[in-house]
Design a protein around this motif. Structure first.
Motif, PDB file in Angstrom:
ATOM      1  N   ASN A  57       0.836  -1.200   0.000  1.00 57.96           N
ATOM      2  CA  ASN A  57       0.000   0.000   0.000  1.00 57.96           C
ATOM      3  C   ASN A  57       0.871   1.251   0.000  1.00 57.96           C
ATOM      4  OD1 ASN A  57      -3.139  -0.561   0.707  1.00 57.96           O
ATOM      5  ND2 ASN A  57      -1.840  -2.156   1.600  1.00 57.96           N
ATOM      6  N   LEU A  58       0.497   2.218  -0.807  1.00 61.37           N
ATOM      7  CA  LEU A  58       1.093   3.552  -0.782  1.00 61.37           C
ATOM      8  C   LEU A  58       0.061   4.476  -0.151  1.00 61.37           C
ATOM      9  CD1 LEU A  58       3.582   5.214  -1.652  1.00 61.37           C
ATOM     10  CD2 LEU A  58       2.394   5.684  -3.801  1.00 61.37           C
ATOM     11  N   VAL A  59       0.450   5.175   0.919  1.00 55.36           N
ATOM     12  CA  VAL A  59      -0.519   5.889   1.746  1.00 55.36           C
ATOM     13  C   VAL A  59      -0.106   7.346   1.945  1.00 55.36           C
ATOM     14  CG1 VAL A  59      -1.812   5.877   3.906  1.00 55.36           C
ATOM     15  CG2 VAL A  59      -0.918   3.724   2.982  1.00 55.36           C
ATOM     16  N   VAL A  60      -1.032   8.253   1.660  1.00 51.05           N
ATOM     17  CA  VAL A  60      -0.833   9.673   1.904  1.00 51.05           C
ATOM     18  C   VAL A  60      -1.635  10.065   3.143  1.00 51.05           C
ATOM     19  CG1 VAL A  60      -1.082  12.009   0.977  1.00 51.05           C
ATOM     20  CG2 VAL A  60      -0.576  10.093  -0.571  1.00 51.05           C
ATOM     21  N   GLU A  61      -0.965  10.704   4.103  1.00 50.06           N
ATOM     22  CA  GLU A  61      -1.632  11.227   5.291  1.00 50.06           C
ATOM     23  C   GLU A  61      -1.239  12.687   5.456  1.00 50.06           C
ATOM     24  OE1 GLU A  61      -2.172   8.279   8.633  1.00 50.06           O
ATOM     25  OE2 GLU A  61      -0.367   7.441   7.697  1.00 50.06           O
ATOM     26  N   ARG A  62      -1.777  13.322   6.469  1.00 51.23           N
ATOM     27  CA  ARG A  62      -1.519  14.752   6.655  1.00 51.23           C
ATOM     28  C   ARG A  62      -0.041  15.063   6.792  1.00 51.23           C
ATOM     29  NH1 ARG A  62      -6.077  17.189  10.827  1.00 51.23           N
ATOM     30  NH2 ARG A  62      -7.754  17.402   9.300  1.00 51.23           N
ATOM     31  N   ASP A  63       0.685  14.164   7.455  1.00 47.47           N
ATOM     32  CA  ASP A  63       2.082  14.482   7.758  1.00 47.47           C
ATOM     33  C   ASP A  63       3.080  13.829   6.807  1.00 47.47           C
ATOM     34  OD1 ASP A  63       1.602  11.926   8.585  1.00 47.47           O
ATOM     35  OD2 ASP A  63       2.465  12.148  10.593  1.00 47.47           O
ATOM     36  N   GLY A  64       2.623  13.223   5.737  1.00 53.70           N
ATOM     37  CA  GLY A  64       3.577  12.666   4.793  1.00 53.70           C
ATOM     38  C   GLY A  64       3.045  11.475   4.024  1.00 53.70           C
ATOM     39  N   VAL A  65       3.953  10.792   3.335  1.00 54.17           N
ATOM     40  CA  VAL A  65       3.620   9.629   2.513  1.00 54.17           C
ATOM     41  C   VAL A  65       4.408   8.438   3.039  1.00 54.17           C
ATOM     42  CG1 VAL A  65       3.578   8.659   0.173  1.00 54.17           C
ATOM     43  CG2 VAL A  65       3.283  11.133   0.514  1.00 54.17           C
ATOM     44  N   GLY A  66       3.763   7.288   3.103  1.00 55.76           N
ATOM     45  CA  GLY A  66       4.428   6.073   3.536  1.00 55.76           C
ATOM     46  C   GLY A  66       4.090   4.915   2.625  1.00 55.76           C
ATOM     47  N   VAL A  67       4.933   3.902   2.633  1.00 54.99           N
ATOM     48  CA  VAL A  67       4.662   2.689   1.876  1.00 54.99           C
ATOM     49  C   VAL A  67       4.736   1.522   2.850  1.00 54.99           C
ATOM     50  CG1 VAL A  67       7.089   2.450   1.160  1.00 54.99           C
ATOM     51  CG2 VAL A  67       5.289   1.290  -0.131  1.00 54.99           C
ATOM     52  N   SER A  68       3.698   0.672   2.837  1.00 52.15           N
ATOM     53  CA  SER A  68       3.652  -0.471   3.745  1.00 52.15           C
ATOM     54  C   SER A  68       3.677  -1.760   2.936  1.00 52.15           C
ATOM     55  CB  SER A  68       2.397  -0.424   4.626  1.00 52.15           C
ATOM     56  OG  SER A  68       1.226  -0.457   3.838  1.00 52.15           O
ATOM     57  N   GLY A  69       4.398  -2.746   3.445  1.00 50.60           N
ATOM     58  CA  GLY A  69       4.553  -4.000   2.739  1.00 50.60           C
ATOM     59  C   GLY A  69       3.411  -4.958   2.977  1.00 50.60           C
TER      60      GLY A  69
END
Length: 259
Positions: A57-69
């Protein structure tokens, strides 16, 4: 698209939650977008339990972007205060273009440097009525530009995910190799490169998600029947799988989920 609560163990505890189907070229890169939004009292915590899809998953939130496996176990997240997220459940073709080694990210999450993606999605989420559609449109436009033209290997990786995770997916890696006309070794190599976990693990997770959904949605269904229909050896096999991943038996889950 599958039931929007598949993989969510207690959907009645969700904040406002939407799954949005991708459009156009984005459909080759994203299985679906998911958007939770919440506004909780200062002293309230909403714990969200998930048995995640074996996917990145590629995830955008208020404080940034993260990628989870891809995940191999159930997990939870505690929501507090006010917030939102816009996530993309990536298809293998997108994973291959964004990550060199998705296996290194299994059961983990890390920041992903994409300030332009963050700015575009965050602006859309602040834009008032219709914000979710604008956010997923901006997300899709960024992703298709970043990934570019897909080659045959990327499309074959997408076909692998359909056979292992789809509603009518294969019941074993061997069946998947027959459907895809590839060797077992090729199947394993594609799963490692584009998802990060083994084909058999992908099938087991799909089967467990479906079992959990059936237990929750039909309180009167016989657990032995679920086990037989989903390819478990017997009721005890289903119970062992539940306990190994979720930490409790299907009968306990049915009671806790309101059955």
């Amino acid at each position: 698209m599958v039931d929007p609560t598949r993989g969510v163990l207690y959907p009645e505890r969700l904040p406002t939650f939407h799954r949005v189907a991708p459009e156009g070229a984005t459909a080759e890169l994203v299985e679906w977008f998911w958007i939770p939004e919440w506004r909780l009292p200062a002293d309230e915590v909403s714990r969200q339990h998930v048995v995640g899809y074996p996917a990145v998953n590629l995830v955008v939130e208020r404080d940034g972007v993260g990628v989870s496996g891809a995940t191999t176990r159930a997990s939870f997240r505690d929501l507090r205060g006010e917030g939102w997220a816009v996530g993309a459940l990536l298809r293998p073709a997108a994973v291959g273009a964004l990550l060199d080694d998705p296996a290194a990210l299994v059961d983990g999450i890390r920041p992903f440097a994409a300030p332009d993606l963050h700015d575009a999605v965050a602006e859309a989420m602040r834009s008032g009525e219709g914000h979710r559609a604008r956010a997923t449109e901006a997300f899709g436009a960024w992703l298709t530009a970043r990934v570019g033209v897909l080659d045959d290997a990327a499309r074959q990786a997408n076909a692998l995910a359909v056979e292992l995770l789809g509603e009518r997916g294969a019941t074993s890696p061997e069946e998947a190799t027959t459907r895809l006309a590839v060797s077992v070794r090729t199947l394993q190599r594609m799963a490692h490169r584009y998802v990060g976990i083994a084909p058999a693990a992908m099938i087991r997770r799909r089967r467990l998600q479906e079992a959990a959904q059936r237990v929750r949605d039909d309180p009167g269904v016989d657990l032995s029947r679920i086990a037989a229909e989903l390819g478990y050896a017997d009721h005890a096999h289903l119970t062992r799988d539940f306990r190994a991943v979720l930490g409790f038996a299907p009968s306990d889950y049915r009671s806790d989920a309101g059955g």
